[in-house]
Design an enzyme around this catalytic site. Sequence first.
Site, PDB file in Angstrom:
ATOM      1  N   ARG A 172     -41.971 -47.166   7.219  1.00 27.64           N
ATOM      2  CA  ARG A 172     -42.177 -45.741   6.984  1.00 27.64           C
ATOM      3  C   ARG A 172     -43.418 -45.329   7.770  1.00 27.64           C
ATOM      4  NH1 ARG A 172     -41.135 -48.074   1.857  1.00 27.64           N
ATOM      5  NH2 ARG A 172     -39.217 -47.292   0.869  1.00 27.64           N
ATOM      6  N   LYS A 195     -43.611 -48.000  -1.166  1.00 25.07           N
ATOM      7  CA  LYS A 195     -43.480 -47.127  -2.326  1.00 25.07           C
ATOM      8  C   LYS A 195     -43.579 -47.931  -3.610  1.00 25.07           C
ATOM      9  CE  LYS A 195     -40.739 -43.272  -0.508  1.00 25.07           C
ATOM     10  NZ  LYS A 195     -39.469 -42.519  -0.653  1.00 25.07           N
ATOM     11  N   HIS A 263     -38.862 -40.596  10.871  1.00 21.37           N
ATOM     12  CA  HIS A 263     -38.098 -41.348   9.871  1.00 21.37           C
ATOM     13  C   HIS A 263     -36.711 -41.713  10.392  1.00 21.37           C
ATOM     14  CE1 HIS A 263     -38.225 -42.866   5.808  1.00 21.37           C
ATOM     15  NE2 HIS A 263     -37.014 -42.423   5.578  1.00 21.37           N
ATOM     16  N   ARG A 266     -36.658 -45.202  11.572  1.00 19.18           N
ATOM     17  CA  ARG A 266     -36.469 -46.180  10.493  1.00 19.18           C
ATOM     18  C   ARG A 266     -34.988 -46.258  10.110  1.00 19.18           C
ATOM     19  NH1 ARG A 266     -38.538 -48.505   5.502  1.00 19.18           N
ATOM     20  NH2 ARG A 266     -37.491 -47.604   3.681  1.00 19.18           N
ATOM     21  N   HIS A 289     -36.328 -51.158  -0.173  1.00 18.32           N
ATOM     22  CA  HIS A 289     -35.597 -50.344  -1.144  1.00 18.32           C
ATOM     23  C   HIS A 289     -35.551 -51.063  -2.488  1.00 18.32           C
ATOM     24  CE1 HIS A 289     -33.167 -48.065   2.173  1.00 18.32           C
ATOM     25  NE2 HIS A 289     -34.360 -47.552   1.967  1.00 18.32           N
ATOM     26  N   TYR A 298     -26.270 -46.492   4.340  1.00 20.36           N
ATOM     27  CA  TYR A 298     -26.086 -46.752   5.761  1.00 20.36           C
ATOM     28  C   TYR A 298     -24.657 -47.177   6.085  1.00 20.36           C
ATOM     29  CZ  TYR A 298     -31.124 -46.359   6.023  1.00 20.36           C
ATOM     30  OH  TYR A 298     -32.410 -45.883   5.950  1.00 20.36           O
TER      31      TYR A 298
END
Length: 317
Positions: A172, A195, A263, A266, A289, A298
Amino acid sequence: MTQPASMAEPSTECADGLTQARCAWHAWLAHERRLADHTLEAYGRDVDAFLGFLVQHRGEDLTLADLADLSASDLRAYLARRRQANTPFGDRSVARALAGIRSFFSYLERRRGLNNSGLSMVRGPRLKPTPPRPVSAAAAFDLIDLAETASQAWIGARDTAVLTLLYGCGLRISEALSLTGKDHPLPRTLRITGKGQKTRLVPTLPAARDAIADYVRLCPYPITHDGPLFRGARGGPLKARLVQAAMANLRGQLGLPETATPHALRHAFATHLLQAGGDLRAIQELLGHASLSTTQRYMEIDPAQMMAVFSRAHPRA
């Protein structure tokens, strides 16, 4: 509170009562919840705008105690006003505003004993998940190559290094800009805290290691062990908005759509790994994730790839 606030960041002067509570909530989000900077700023803007609307809507100053008496209709009136503004809220902006306002009132309930159950009756719009929008492999290479041609060699090397980390390592933008001098020279495996303070190990490509080395060699500012690795033009930490602006300039020169954001590199990292036969679980770990369902988005980009994986893996295919 005597006037509506519209600032993106919290006030530095915290008076008693409502303004003090707002500042304390914002500090809690930053230091305990450790929200990403853009989320922190967005929540602050949304709560400030809501409080400012209430001052106008009620025609009088607003106190902390007044918040307990708000009704669902007050919040609905604010959201309706935002949908009719010159720059109207879309569904995602409404959902984000609700999340920020609910966070503020949840904090007030836990820390200040202020309870308002009426606002929980307001439901946000149902958002349809949108698949990621990656750039193509050719576009990713073109963007990185073009970044190197900036008017100042060291800034070109810097932007090249940042974009290479996004596409080559799947970082990120906030993760790339959080690197410090101790991360140079770039190791073969980089420990990234993303995150939710979740830590993951990301392998680095030789191209990424070389790009960082080139940037450090050309950078006119000293790279200290604990200081930021990426510097702005005046020597301060490089800001995400400057990378976004550089990306906008690059995509304009290449004729790429507005979806070609930092982004999107990514997204391209994940999509191109998947198209090359990468394991979905491994890609989940590389991206950081928390849920596999997030990574599964995806698969929607290339259904043919999903069928190819099925055909290779199923014993009766």
